[in-house]
Design a protein around this motif. Sequence first.
Motif, PDB file in Angstrom:
ATOM      1  N   LEU A 493       0.831  -1.211   0.000  1.00  0.00           N
ATOM      2  CA  LEU A 493       0.000   0.000   0.000  1.00  0.00           C
ATOM      3  C   LEU A 493       0.860   1.255   0.000  1.00  0.00           C
ATOM      4  O   LEU A 493       0.581   2.214  -0.720  1.00  0.00           O
ATOM      5  CB  LEU A 493      -0.929   0.004   1.222  1.00  0.00           C
ATOM      6  N   PHE A 494       1.927   1.219   0.795  1.00  0.00           N
ATOM      7  CA  PHE A 494       2.817   2.378   0.849  1.00  0.00           C
ATOM      8  C   PHE A 494       3.390   2.670  -0.539  1.00  0.00           C
ATOM      9  O   PHE A 494       3.303   3.789  -1.046  1.00  0.00           O
ATOM     10  CB  PHE A 494       3.942   2.115   1.855  1.00  0.00           C
ATOM     11  N   THR A 495       3.963   1.630  -1.165  1.00  0.00           N
ATOM     12  CA  THR A 495       4.602   1.812  -2.475  1.00  0.00           C
ATOM     13  C   THR A 495       3.581   2.246  -3.527  1.00  0.00           C
ATOM     14  O   THR A 495       3.807   3.171  -4.302  1.00  0.00           O
ATOM     15  CB  THR A 495       5.260   0.499  -2.921  1.00  0.00           C
ATOM     16  N   LEU A 496       2.446   1.548  -3.521  1.00  0.00           N
ATOM     17  CA  LEU A 496       1.395   1.833  -4.488  1.00  0.00           C
ATOM     18  C   LEU A 496       0.915   3.274  -4.374  1.00  0.00           C
ATOM     19  O   LEU A 496       0.795   3.990  -5.371  1.00  0.00           O
ATOM     20  CB  LEU A 496       0.235   0.866  -4.245  1.00  0.00           C
ATOM     21  N   SER A 497       0.670   3.730  -3.148  1.00  0.00           N
ATOM     22  CA  SER A 497       0.099   5.072  -3.014  1.00  0.00           C
ATOM     23  C   SER A 497       1.146   6.142  -3.329  1.00  0.00           C
ATOM     24  O   SER A 497       0.828   7.162  -3.924  1.00  0.00           O
ATOM     25  CB  SER A 497      -0.522   5.284  -1.628  1.00  0.00           C
ATOM     26  N   TYR A 498       2.410   5.879  -2.973  1.00  0.00           N
ATOM     27  CA  TYR A 498       3.458   6.859  -3.290  1.00  0.00           C
ATOM     28  C   TYR A 498       3.581   7.016  -4.803  1.00  0.00           C
ATOM     29  O   TYR A 498       3.614   8.132  -5.325  1.00  0.00           O
ATOM     30  CB  TYR A 498       4.790   6.384  -2.695  1.00  0.00           C
TER      31      TYR A 498
END
Lengths: 575, 101
Positions: A493-498
Amino acid sequence: MSVQGWTNLLVILTFSLYIIVAIRARAGSTKEFYVAGGGIPPYLNGMATGADWMSAASFISMAGIISFVGRDGSVYLMGWTGGYVLLALLLAPYLRKFGKFTVPDFVGDRYYSQTARMVAVVCALFVSFTYVAGQMRGVGIVFSRFLGVGIESGVIIGMAIVFFYAVLGGMKGITYTQVAQYCVMMCAYLVPAIFISLMMTGRAVPQLGFGSEVLEQGVGTGQSVLQRLDGLSAELGFDAYTSGKKSTIDVFFICAALMVGTAGLPHVIVRFFTVPTVKGARVSAGWALFFIAILYTTAPAVAAFARLNLLSTLQGRSYSALPDWFQRWADAGLIEYQDKNHDGIVQYVGSNSPFANEVTIDRDIMVLANPEIARLPDWVTGLVAAGGLAAALSTAAGLLLVISTSVSHDLLKKGLRPEISEKGELLAARIAAGVAVVIAGYFGIHPPGFVAQVVALAFGLAAASFFPAIILGIFSKRVNQLGAVSGMLSGLLFTLSYIAFFKFISPELNNAEHWLLGISPEGIGSLGMVLNFSVALGVSALTPPPPEEIQELVQKIREPGPPLRHAGVAEVDSH
Amino acid sequence: MKQNQSAQAMNIGRGRQKSYWRRNIERLLPLLAVWFLTSFGAGILFVDKLDEIEFLGFPLGFFFAQQGSIYVFLILIVVYIRTMNTLDDEYQDVGPEENPS
C-alpha cells in the motif's frame, strides 16, 4: 537485398525456428506445463532465464537510456544484474528445495494462510500484466518500423506466435523456445556491437573497446572513448557522460529497488523450479547471470559508441546532407527536427549551450538505428529487428505462463476449486494463457498512456511485497501468518500510493523537492521493502510463533538434499 | 523411516542440521558484503572519489558502475556455488529422509 528484404527473411526464419522447437517440446502434464517436468539442465535453464529476463526494455531501450543519461544509467546495469546475486544466494536454492510450482504456493504454505496466498496471487497477476503489455508494444514497434505492417497487425502476429507456443507447450515449450530466442537475440546484439567497436577503436571486443583509444580513419586520436565523449558533450553543452545528475540517495534507492525487484519477480523465480535439484538451482542462477552479463556488459559500450557517433554525425551538418536514416526515423515519428534559426544547419546541442537545440531523438531508437548510423550492412539491421522480436516474445511468453499458472493453480486448484482434476487444471491453464494473450494484445494495440510509468510500479511492488515475504519465510522461523500478511500489505500500500500520487494524482509535484527523503517513485519500492520487513518482524514478535509443523517445514527447506516431495505433486520421470 | 531411530541419533541429526545452517550463513555474509561494497559502495556511494583513479581507460568509479560490478557479481555466484557444493558434500548425512529411491 534491401533492409526490408533481409528483415523479412530473418524474421520469417527465426519465427519458423521457434514454432518447430515449440512443436517438438509440447507439455503433456500439469508438471510439464508449470515447471517443464522439473528436468531442464541448469545451463539451458540459465539461457532460458536470460531470454525470459531480457525484455524489449533490456534489448531496445536500455542502451538508449544510458546513451542519453550517461552514468546515471548505471542503475539499470547494476540493478538488473545484482538481483541475481540475491536470487542465487538467498532465494533460488531454498525455493527449489521447497519443491512446488509457484511463488504464491510458497507464500501460502509457509504462512499457512489463504489470505497470504491470495495477496501473492494478486501481486503476481498485476506485476505480470504490467510487464506483458510493454512487451507487446515492443513487438508492435519493431513490426511497424521494419516490416512495414501497422502496429496493430504487428501485435496480432506477435500474439498468434506467443499464443501458439505458450498455450501448447507450457513451461516446457517456452523453455526450449527461449533457448533459441536467446541465441537469436545475442547474435543480434553482439554483431553490430563488434562491428562498431572495430570501426571506432580497432578492438573486436566491445567491452575492451569501451575503454580504448578512439581511431579516426585508422589513426589514433590520443583520446579514449570516454574522454572524447566528455569533451564533445562539453563542447555542445551536454552534461558530462561520466558524471551523474541524480542525487546519490536517489540512485542508491533506485538501484536497490531494481535489484530486489528483480529477485522478487515471479516470472524469474519460477524458472528455478524447472531444474532437477537444489544444486542445479544454484548453478542455474550462475549460468543465468553469465548469459545476461554478456548483454549487460556490452550495452554500456554500445551506448557510448552510439552517443559518440550521433554527436559527431549530426552537429553542424547541413540538413540536406544528412544520412538517409535520419529521414526514415523522422517519418516513423521518432526523430523530430525543427530548424529554429532557419540556417539549414542542424544544431544538436544540450541545455548548457547558448544555442537552441533543434533535434529531439527518441532514445528507444538508439539500438535499432545503431547499425544504420554506423553504416553497417543491411542484413545487420534485419538481424537487430529479429533480435528485438526475440527479446519481446520470450519475455512475454514467460509472463503469460505466470499469469496462467496463477489462475489455474493458485486461484482455482488452491483456492476456489480444489476438487479440479489434473486434466481440468491443464485446460484451465491453457484457457487462462489464451485470455491473457488477448488482453495483453489489446493493451499492446491500445496502450494506456501509463505503460512506461507502471514498469517502475512492477519492480517497486515486487520489491515491497514478495521479496521480504520469501526471505523472512526462509531465514526466520519466527515470522508468522499475521506478520507476513501485514508486512506485505503495508509495503504494498505504501509503495502503491506513493507511486500513484506522484505519477497519476499530482504529476506536477513529481520532483526532488516534494519527494520523501529525496527518493523518486522509481526508487520508493526499496523503502516499501524496509517497511515490509519492519512490520513483519514487529507484528510477529508481538504474536505467537507459527505452528510446529511450519517451523519443521522451514527446517527442511534449509537442509541439504533433494527437493521436498508433496502429496498430490507427481514426481514421475517424464522421459 | 527415521522416526524409528534412537533419540540419540535424532539429537545428533539436529545438531548437524543446525551447524550446517550456521556455516551456510557464515559463508553467505562475506559474499553479500562484497556484493554491497562493489555495487552500492564503489558504483554509487564512493563513485566520485574513485573516479579520480584511472583504470584501463575508465575512471574507476564509472568502471565499477558500468562494467566491474557485473563481473564481480558473476564471480560471487561462482564462489558461492563452489563453497556450497563442498559444504553439501560434508553434510551428506543430513536430511536423508527426503532421499528418493
